[in-house]
Write an enzyme that holds these catalytic residues in place. Structure first.
Site, short mmCIF file in Angstrom:
data_model
loop_
_atom_site.label_atom_id
_atom_site.label_comp_id
_atom_site.label_asym_id
_atom_site.label_seq_id
_atom_site.Cartn_x
_atom_site.Cartn_y
_atom_site.Cartn_z
N HIS A 102 56.30 -90.70 9.19
CA HIS A 102 55.17 -91.64 9.29
C HIS A 102 53.99 -91.13 8.50
CE1 HIS A 102 54.98 -88.86 12.71
NE2 HIS A 102 53.66 -88.94 12.63
N HIS A 104 49.90 -91.36 8.36
CA HIS A 104 48.68 -91.72 9.08
C HIS A 104 47.65 -92.23 8.09
CE1 HIS A 104 49.36 -89.34 12.92
NE2 HIS A 104 50.17 -88.65 12.12
#
Ligand code: AMP
Length: 139
Positions: A102, A104
């Site tokens: 992922h 951010h």
């Protein structure tokens, strides 16, 4: 290290737990971080399983990065931010807590520091409002 399909983002992808979605296509999903380090803190993930940057197929990265750019642009505009940080943690030693790749996105305002990593849960109504505002700015 192997991919564990019981991680929380895999559960979000399977629809087993809810999220405040911002953007979704065949290969990627963007949603609000539930313990935001700033207003508009959101995450972009590939749908394909990988733990971090190093075990991700470069072809997947090529699909995800344009979405990171698109969502960052919308998040900055929606939050009235002056800039943004892009962060990505790999393995526990580097601070990773969810083992599905992922990115951010932290929209940042001049002079406003980020809050701590994995801190306090946000109010769901606030996250829903921010997701809605970011969606409006997606182009
Ligand atoms: P990292 O520490 O880089 O692996 O980041 C994981 C991020 O996921 C943290 O910022 C958490 O606040 C966030 N997070 C954990 N659970 C959820 C969830 N159910 N929905 C959205 N974000 C989450």
């Amino acid at each position: 290290m192997t991919y564990d399909s019981n991680n929380i983002f895999a559960k979000i992808l399977r629809g087993e737990i809810p999220s405040h979605k911002i953007y979704e296509d065949e290969h990627t999903l963007a949603f609000m971080d539930v313990m935001p380090q700033c207003d508009g803190h959101c995450l972009v993930i590939p749908k394909a399983p990988s733990r971090g940057l190093l075990d991700t197929d470069p072809a997947v990265l090529a699909l995800v990065m344009p979405v990171v750019q698109k969502v960052a642009k919308a998040a900055v505009a929606a939050m009235g931010a002056d800039g943004f940080q892009l962060r990505q943690y790999n393995e526990a030693a580097a601070g990773q807590t969810v083992f599905h790749l992922h990115f951010h996105i932290f929209p940042m305002k001049e002079g406003v520091p980020l809050r701590g990593h994995v801190g306090k849960m946000a109010d769901h109504e606030v996250l829903a409002e921010q997701a809605k505002a970011i969606k409006v700015h997606l182009t």
